[in-house]
Motif scaffolding. Sequence first.
Motif, PDB file in Angstrom:
ATOM      1  N   LEU A 195       0.837  -1.206   0.000  1.00 12.76           N
ATOM      2  CA  LEU A 195       0.000   0.000   0.000  1.00 12.76           C
ATOM      3  C   LEU A 195       0.868   1.252   0.000  1.00 12.76           C
ATOM      4  N   PHE A 196       1.938   1.231   0.789  1.00  6.98           N
ATOM      5  CA  PHE A 196       2.871   2.351   0.811  1.00  6.98           C
ATOM      6  C   PHE A 196       3.487   2.578  -0.567  1.00  6.98           C
ATOM      7  N   MET A 197       3.892   1.493  -1.235  1.00  8.46           N
ATOM      8  CA  MET A 197       4.523   1.623  -2.550  1.00  8.46           C
ATOM      9  C   MET A 197       3.545   2.186  -3.585  1.00  8.46           C
ATOM     10  N   SER A 198       2.306   1.728  -3.548  1.00  8.70           N
ATOM     11  CA  SER A 198       1.333   2.241  -4.511  1.00  8.70           C
ATOM     12  C   SER A 198       1.041   3.720  -4.272  1.00  8.70           C
ATOM     13  N   ASP A 199       0.927   4.105  -3.026  1.00  6.66           N
ATOM     14  CA  ASP A 199       0.678   5.515  -2.715  1.00  6.66           C
ATOM     15  C   ASP A 199       1.904   6.381  -3.016  1.00  6.66           C
ATOM     16  N   LEU A 200       3.087   5.845  -2.785  1.00  2.00           N
ATOM     17  CA  LEU A 200       4.310   6.564  -3.116  1.00  2.00           C
ATOM     18  C   LEU A 200       4.431   6.769  -4.623  1.00  2.00           C
ATOM     19  N   MET A 201       4.058   5.748  -5.394  1.00  5.90           N
ATOM     20  CA  MET A 201       4.100   5.879  -6.854  1.00  5.90           C
ATOM     21  C   MET A 201       3.090   6.907  -7.347  1.00  5.90           C
ATOM     22  N   VAL A 202       1.953   6.990  -6.683  1.00  9.52           N
ATOM     23  CA  VAL A 202       0.989   8.034  -7.045  1.00  9.52           C
ATOM     24  C   VAL A 202       1.621   9.403  -6.833  1.00  9.52           C
ATOM     25  N   GLY A 203       2.285   9.566  -5.714  1.00  6.95           N
ATOM     26  CA  GLY A 203       2.886  10.865  -5.393  1.00  6.95           C
ATOM     27  C   GLY A 203       4.084  11.219  -6.261  1.00  6.95           C
ATOM     28  N   LEU A 204       4.878  10.230  -6.648  1.00  8.60           N
ATOM     29  CA  LEU A 204       6.098  10.519  -7.395  1.00  8.60           C
ATOM     30  C   LEU A 204       5.952  10.441  -8.910  1.00  8.60           C
ATOM     31  N   VAL A 205       5.076   9.558  -9.389  1.00  8.52           N
ATOM     32  CA  VAL A 205       4.948   9.339 -10.834  1.00  8.52           C
ATOM     33  C   VAL A 205       3.719  10.018 -11.416  1.00  8.52           C
ATOM     34  N   VAL A 206       2.613   9.957 -10.698  1.00 10.52           N
ATOM     35  CA  VAL A 206       1.338  10.427 -11.252  1.00 10.52           C
ATOM     36  C   VAL A 206       1.104  11.912 -10.985  1.00 10.52           C
ATOM     37  N   MET A 207       1.384  12.364  -9.786  1.00  3.99           N
ATOM     38  CA  MET A 207       1.041  13.734  -9.412  1.00  3.99           C
ATOM     39  C   MET A 207       1.834  14.840 -10.125  1.00  3.99           C
ATOM     40  N   PRO A 208       3.141  14.708 -10.351  1.00  8.72           N
ATOM     41  CA  PRO A 208       3.839  15.815 -11.029  1.00  8.72           C
ATOM     42  C   PRO A 208       3.288  16.154 -12.419  1.00  8.72           C
ATOM     43  N   PRO A 209       3.051  15.173 -13.318  1.00  9.39           N
ATOM     44  CA  PRO A 209       2.420  15.549 -14.589  1.00  9.39           C
ATOM     45  C   PRO A 209       0.991  16.068 -14.418  1.00  9.39           C
ATOM     46  N   ALA A 210       0.283  15.565 -13.425  1.00 11.48           N
ATOM     47  CA  ALA A 210      -1.078  16.061 -13.182  1.00 11.48           C
ATOM     48  C   ALA A 210      -1.053  17.512 -12.726  1.00 11.48           C
ATOM     49  N   MET A 211      -0.047  17.871 -11.931  1.00  8.25           N
ATOM     50  CA  MET A 211       0.074  19.272 -11.499  1.00  8.25           C
ATOM     51  C   MET A 211       0.415  20.178 -12.682  1.00  8.25           C
ATOM     52  N   ARG A 268       5.151  15.475 -23.945  1.00  4.63           N
ATOM     53  CA  ARG A 268       5.023  14.786 -25.238  1.00  4.63           C
ATOM     54  C   ARG A 268       3.724  14.010 -25.307  1.00  4.63           C
ATOM     55  N   GLY A 269       3.157  13.910 -26.494  1.00  3.12           N
ATOM     56  CA  GLY A 269       1.859  13.272 -26.668  1.00  3.12           C
ATOM     57  C   GLY A 269       1.844  11.791 -26.338  1.00  3.12           C
ATOM     58  N   ASP A 270       2.919  11.072 -26.683  1.00  6.38           N
ATOM     59  CA  ASP A 270       2.943   9.641 -26.401  1.00  6.38           C
ATOM     60  C   ASP A 270       3.112   9.347 -24.911  1.00  6.38           C
ATOM     61  N   PHE A 271       3.584  10.316 -24.157  1.00  7.37           N
ATOM     62  CA  PHE A 271       3.721  10.162 -22.715  1.00  7.37           C
ATOM     63  C   PHE A 271       2.365  10.210 -22.011  1.00  7.37           C
ATOM     64  N   CYS A 272       1.367  10.795 -22.665  1.00  5.73           N
ATOM     65  CA  CYS A 272       0.040  10.956 -22.060  1.00  5.73           C
ATOM     66  C   CYS A 272      -0.603   9.597 -21.774  1.00  5.73           C
ATOM     67  N   SER A 273      -0.587   8.688 -22.735  1.00  9.85           N
ATOM     68  CA  SER A 273      -1.216   7.382 -22.509  1.00  9.85           C
ATOM     69  C   SER A 273      -0.449   6.561 -21.488  1.00  9.85           C
ATOM     70  N   LEU A 274       0.876   6.689 -21.457  1.00 10.49           N
ATOM     71  CA  LEU A 274       1.677   5.994 -20.458  1.00 10.49           C
ATOM     72  C   LEU A 274       1.381   6.542 -19.063  1.00 10.49           C
ATOM     73  N   PHE A 294      -0.279   4.569 -15.823  1.00  7.04           N
ATOM     74  CA  PHE A 294       0.306   4.540 -14.489  1.00  7.04           C
ATOM     75  C   PHE A 294      -0.654   5.108 -13.457  1.00  7.04           C
ATOM     76  N   ASP A 295      -1.416   6.108 -13.833  1.00  2.25           N
ATOM     77  CA  ASP A 295      -2.415   6.678 -12.925  1.00  2.25           C
ATOM     78  C   ASP A 295      -3.443   5.621 -12.541  1.00  2.25           C
ATOM     79  N   VAL A 296      -3.982   4.941 -13.533  1.00  5.81           N
ATOM     80  CA  VAL A 296      -4.997   3.921 -13.263  1.00  5.81           C
ATOM     81  C   VAL A 296      -4.388   2.761 -12.477  1.00  5.81           C
ATOM     82  N   MET A 297      -3.164   2.350 -12.831  1.00 10.60           N
ATOM     83  CA  MET A 297      -2.538   1.229 -12.148  1.00 10.60           C
ATOM     84  C   MET A 297      -2.268   1.541 -10.676  1.00 10.60           C
ATOM     85  N   CYS A 298      -1.684   2.686 -10.405  1.00 13.59           N
ATOM     86  CA  CYS A 298      -1.333   3.023  -9.020  1.00 13.59           C
ATOM     87  C   CYS A 298      -2.575   3.222  -8.155  1.00 13.59           C
TER      88      CYS A 298
END
Length: 98
Positions: A4-20, A31-37, A41-45
């Motif tokens: 649970l810690f790892m999934s929440d950490l990945m949300v904070g480190l991988v998902v949140m910066p592009p969302a901000m 980049r456009g191809d980075f959007c689907s990736l 990751f957002d859905v997975m985390c």
Amino acid sequence: LVSLFMSDLMVGLVVMPPAMLNQLYGRWVLRGDFCSLWYSFDVMCCSASILNLCVISLDRYLLIISPLKYKLRMTSCRAFGLILATWTLAALASFLPI
């Protein structure tokens, strides 16, 4: 709990910066191809976080209903299998559509 810690950490480190960045600029600036990736990751985390909470709840439920049989039922191999199933299901739900 570590899963649970790892999934929440990945949300904070991988998902949140592009969302901000997306919120600040009002559009996708990377980049456009980075959007689907990023979306995958957002859905997975987020799915892994929710599934981890479900597995923790199931674990606590099993401990409460039969505390004497808990050690026999919940071995380290089964716990690892549940964690692996959680992350596999989350990854399949997120990366399979792309």
